[in-house]
Design an enzyme around this catalytic site. Structure first.
Site, PDB file in Angstrom:
ATOM      1  N   GLN A  58      -8.545   4.235  -3.507  1.00 37.19           N
ATOM      2  CA  GLN A  58      -8.065   5.529  -3.044  1.00 37.19           C
ATOM      3  C   GLN A  58      -6.587   5.453  -2.726  1.00 37.19           C
ATOM      4  OE1 GLN A  58      -9.018   3.339  -0.896  1.00 37.19           O
ATOM      5  NE2 GLN A  58      -8.466   3.864   1.199  1.00 37.19           N
TER       6      GLN A  58
ATOM      7  N   ARG B 147       0.829  -1.220   0.000  1.00 33.10           N
ATOM      8  CA  ARG B 147       0.000   0.000   0.000  1.00 33.10           C
ATOM      9  C   ARG B 147       0.860   1.265   0.000  1.00 33.10           C
ATOM     10  NH1 ARG B 147      -4.167  -0.178   4.629  1.00 33.10           N
ATOM     11  NH2 ARG B 147      -4.848   1.738   3.641  1.00 33.10           N
TER      12      ARG B 147
ATOM     13  N   TYR C 163      -8.162  15.605  -5.675  1.00 31.84           N
ATOM     14  CA  TYR C 163      -8.360  16.897  -4.994  1.00 31.84           C
ATOM     15  C   TYR C 163      -7.517  16.947  -3.731  1.00 31.84           C
ATOM     16  CZ  TYR C 163     -11.988  14.111  -2.521  1.00 31.84           C
ATOM     17  OH  TYR C 163     -12.682  13.132  -1.846  1.00 31.84           O
ATOM     18  N   PRO C 164      -7.050  18.149  -3.400  1.00 29.08           N
ATOM     19  CA  PRO C 164      -6.323  18.306  -2.146  1.00 29.08           C
ATOM     20  C   PRO C 164      -7.288  18.678  -1.017  1.00 29.08           C
ATOM     21  CG  PRO C 164      -6.101  20.297  -3.465  1.00 29.08           C
ATOM     22  CD  PRO C 164      -7.031  19.377  -4.214  1.00 29.08           C
ATOM     23  N   MET C 165      -6.904  18.362   0.202  1.00 23.37           N
ATOM     24  CA  MET C 165      -7.786  18.714   1.332  1.00 23.37           C
ATOM     25  C   MET C 165      -7.010  18.987   2.613  1.00 23.37           C
ATOM     26  SD  MET C 165      -9.591  15.164   2.558  1.00 23.37           S
ATOM     27  CE  MET C 165     -10.194  15.917   4.064  1.00 23.37           C
ATOM     28  N   ASP C 166      -7.695  19.658   3.511  1.00 19.61           N
ATOM     29  CA  ASP C 166      -7.170  19.942   4.853  1.00 19.61           C
ATOM     30  C   ASP C 166      -8.129  19.373   5.886  1.00 19.61           C
ATOM     31  OD1 ASP C 166      -5.048  21.556   4.050  1.00 19.61           O
ATOM     32  OD2 ASP C 166      -6.176  23.431   4.248  1.00 19.61           O
ATOM     33  N   LYS C 167      -7.623  19.206   7.097  1.00 19.91           N
ATOM     34  CA  LYS C 167      -8.494  18.989   8.243  1.00 19.91           C
ATOM     35  C   LYS C 167      -8.648  20.365   8.902  1.00 19.91           C
ATOM     36  CE  LYS C 167      -9.381  14.544   8.148  1.00 19.91           C
ATOM     37  NZ  LYS C 167      -8.569  13.474   8.704  1.00 19.91           N
TER      38      LYS C 167
HETATM   39  C1  VOV Z   1     -12.567   3.753  -1.189  1.00 13.04           C
HETATM   40  C2  VOV Z   1     -12.740   4.692  -0.312  1.00 13.04           C
HETATM   41  C3  VOV Z   1     -11.975   4.948   0.932  1.00 13.04           C
HETATM   42  C4  VOV Z   1     -11.568   4.084   1.937  1.00 13.04           C
HETATM   43  C5  VOV Z   1     -11.819   2.589   2.017  1.00 13.04           C
HETATM   44  C6  VOV Z   1     -10.854   4.861   2.914  1.00 13.04           C
HETATM   45  C7  VOV Z   1     -10.318   4.342   4.089  1.00 13.04           C
HETATM   46  C8  VOV Z   1      -9.455   5.075   4.894  1.00 13.04           C
HETATM   47  C9  VOV Z   1      -8.829   4.571   6.095  1.00 13.04           C
HETATM   48  C10 VOV Z   1      -9.046   3.169   6.663  1.00 13.04           C
HETATM   49  C11 VOV Z   1      -8.021   5.568   6.595  1.00 13.04           C
HETATM   50  C12 VOV Z   1      -7.178   5.545   7.898  1.00 13.04           C
HETATM   51  C13 VOV Z   1      -5.970   4.720   7.837  1.00 13.04           C
HETATM   52  C14 VOV Z   1      -5.068   5.088   6.720  1.00 13.04           C
HETATM   53  O1  VOV Z   1      -5.057   4.321   5.765  1.00 13.04           O
HETATM   54  O2  VOV Z   1      -4.434   6.134   6.796  1.00 13.04           O
HETATM   55  C15 VOV Z   1      -8.118   6.681   5.685  1.00 13.04           C
HETATM   56  C16 VOV Z   1      -7.385   7.861   5.825  1.00 13.04           C
HETATM   57  C17 VOV Z   1      -7.681   8.994   5.110  1.00 13.04           C
HETATM   58  N1  VOV Z   1      -8.675   9.148   4.155  1.00 13.04           N
HETATM   59 FE1  VOV Z   1      -9.804   7.694   3.382  1.00 13.04          FE
HETATM   60  N2  VOV Z   1     -10.809   6.178   2.494  1.00 13.04           N
HETATM   61  C18 VOV Z   1     -11.507   6.272   1.312  1.00 13.04           C
HETATM   62  C19 VOV Z   1     -11.749   7.428   0.545  1.00 13.04           C
HETATM   63  C20 VOV Z   1     -11.364   8.679   0.970  1.00 13.04           C
HETATM   64  C21 VOV Z   1     -11.851   9.914   0.416  1.00 13.04           C
HETATM   65  C22 VOV Z   1     -12.857  10.033  -0.697  1.00 13.04           C
HETATM   66  C23 VOV Z   1     -11.249  10.937   1.097  1.00 13.04           C
HETATM   67  C24 VOV Z   1     -11.498  12.422   0.936  1.00 13.04           C
HETATM   68  C25 VOV Z   1     -12.435  12.915   2.046  1.00 13.04           C
HETATM   69  C26 VOV Z   1     -13.810  13.278   1.575  1.00 13.04           C
HETATM   70  O3  VOV Z   1     -14.694  13.353   2.460  1.00 13.04           O
HETATM   71  O4  VOV Z   1     -14.019  13.537   0.389  1.00 13.04           O
HETATM   72  C27 VOV Z   1     -10.367  10.365   2.041  1.00 13.04           C
HETATM   73  C28 VOV Z   1      -9.529  11.087   2.878  1.00 13.04           C
HETATM   74  C29 VOV Z   1      -8.666  10.467   3.759  1.00 13.04           C
HETATM   75  C30 VOV Z   1      -7.640  11.168   4.466  1.00 13.04           C
HETATM   76  C31 VOV Z   1      -7.318  12.651   4.301  1.00 13.04           C
HETATM   77  C32 VOV Z   1      -7.013  10.267   5.300  1.00 13.04           C
HETATM   78  C33 VOV Z   1      -5.864  10.569   6.259  1.00 13.04           C
HETATM   79  C34 VOV Z   1      -6.444  11.286   7.437  1.00 13.04           C
HETATM   80  C35 VOV Z   1      -5.558  11.428   8.626  1.00 13.04           C
HETATM   81  O5  VOV Z   1      -5.936  12.284   9.491  1.00 13.04           O
HETATM   82  O6  VOV Z   1      -4.532  10.752   8.752  1.00 13.04           O
HETATM   83  N3  VOV Z   1     -10.483   8.985   1.978  1.00 13.04           N
HETATM   84  N4  VOV Z   1      -9.032   6.382   4.697  1.00 13.04           N
END
Ligand code: VOV
Length: 245
Positions: A181, A127, A141-145
């Site tokens: 993703q 991964r 797209y880029p994003m913030d918390k």
């Molecule tokens: C297929 C879709 C999908 C899946 C399964 C998924 C799962 C996961 C898991 C399990 C984890 C946590 C562990 C890791 O792996 O880091 C994350 C982490 C993350 N994600 Fe996610 N995400 C998806 C999709 C997905 C989308 C569409 C977005 C955009 C948000 C939106 O609202 O538009 C996103 C954002 C993020 C971000 C910015 C992080 C890091 C945040 C942080 O603070 O560290 N993400 N994500």
């Protein structure tokens, strides 16, 4: 002070968006156009060799709308290699007919919110150093918390952030097989905190997933977004057709 999250970081990532100067391209000689296309195809050939030997990966997509005409997403073990690729492209004949539209510099990132911390786990390695899917569509797209008033992600305790991320993961999991993703971290590298790159066979799944996630607390309270770029796969064998006048 809340406990910081520990990240595992993989390959460095460059999203390079270019616009084409179609007028200049149209007025170029057949010979120049042919040379430009051949040289670009050779460059893609080199990237394919790197991908086959698992030393990096890339994805090429045409972009819909006026933000850019095409994009190159490149993953490599070092920032130097990304820089070299960018410079090599800039020196090509094709680059004479393109202008930079947008770029994003980041690194493939996994967090330890879900308890995964073993960097030697082959699944984690895969991964962190992924071969990018060559699926029909891309959405970047880029994003913030958010850090605003009561909605400040960075003052939440780690346990609370983990709960919100768990719910996020559960929503995402419903799209298994439909969307892949790649989350890249860019804190300290670029203007936003993360780059979100989604791949899908069916374009509509982007809208469905992103919309559904808007209702997850981690997004509705803590998500801020930049511009969206969407597009269609540009297969190496379709490069000639794409540039054909
Ligand atoms: C297929 C879709 C999908 C899946 C399964 C998924 C799962 C996961 C898991 C399990 C984890 C946590 C562990 C890791 O792996 O880091 C994350 C982490 C993350 N994600 Fe996610 N995400 C998806 C999709 C997905 C989308 C569409 C977005 C955009 C948000 C939106 O609202 O538009 C996103 C954002 C993020 C971000 C910015 C992080 C890091 C945040 C942080 O603070 O560290 N993400 N994500």
């Amino acid at each position: 002070m809340p406990e910081a999250v520990i990240t595992m970081d993989g390959w460095y990532c460059l999203h390079d968006f270019r616009s084409i100067d179609w007028t200049a391209w149209k007025y170029a000689s057949n010979e120049d156009r042919e040379q430009a296309i051949n040289e670009f195809q050779q460059l893609i050939g080199k990237w394919e060799d790197t991908e086959k030997s698992k030393e990096g990966s890339h994805a090429l997509y045409t972009i819909v709308g006026q933000k850019a005409d095409f994009m190159m997403m490149i993953l490599r073990p070092t920032m130097e290699e990304l820089n070299e690729i960018e410079t090599t492209f800039n020196k090509t004949k094709l680059a004479e007919f393109t202008t930079p539209a947008y770029s994003y510099v980041s690194v493939v990132e996994l967090s330890n919110y879900m308890g995964n911390t073993d960097e030697n786990d082959p699944e984690i390695q895969a991964r962190l150093k992924p071969t990018l899917p060559k699926w029909n569509h891309i959405c970047f797209y880029p994003m913030d918390k958010r850090r605003q008033g009561n909605d400040n992600w960075y003052v939440l305790e780690k346990e609370d952030r983990a709960k919100l991320m768990y719910a996020h993961g559960m929503t995402g999991r419903q799209y298994a097989g439909k969307i892949r993703q790649i989350i890249t971290g860019s804190i300290g590298f670029d203007d936003w905190e993360w780059g979100v790159t989604l791949f899908a066979h069916d374009m509509l799944q982007f809208k469905k997933l992103v919309y559904e996630m808007r209702f997850d607390e981690v997004t509705s309270r803590y998500g801020d977004f930049g511009s969206f770029y969407v597009g269609n796969i540009l297969k190496p064998e379709a490069v000639e057709q794409f540039f054909h006048i």
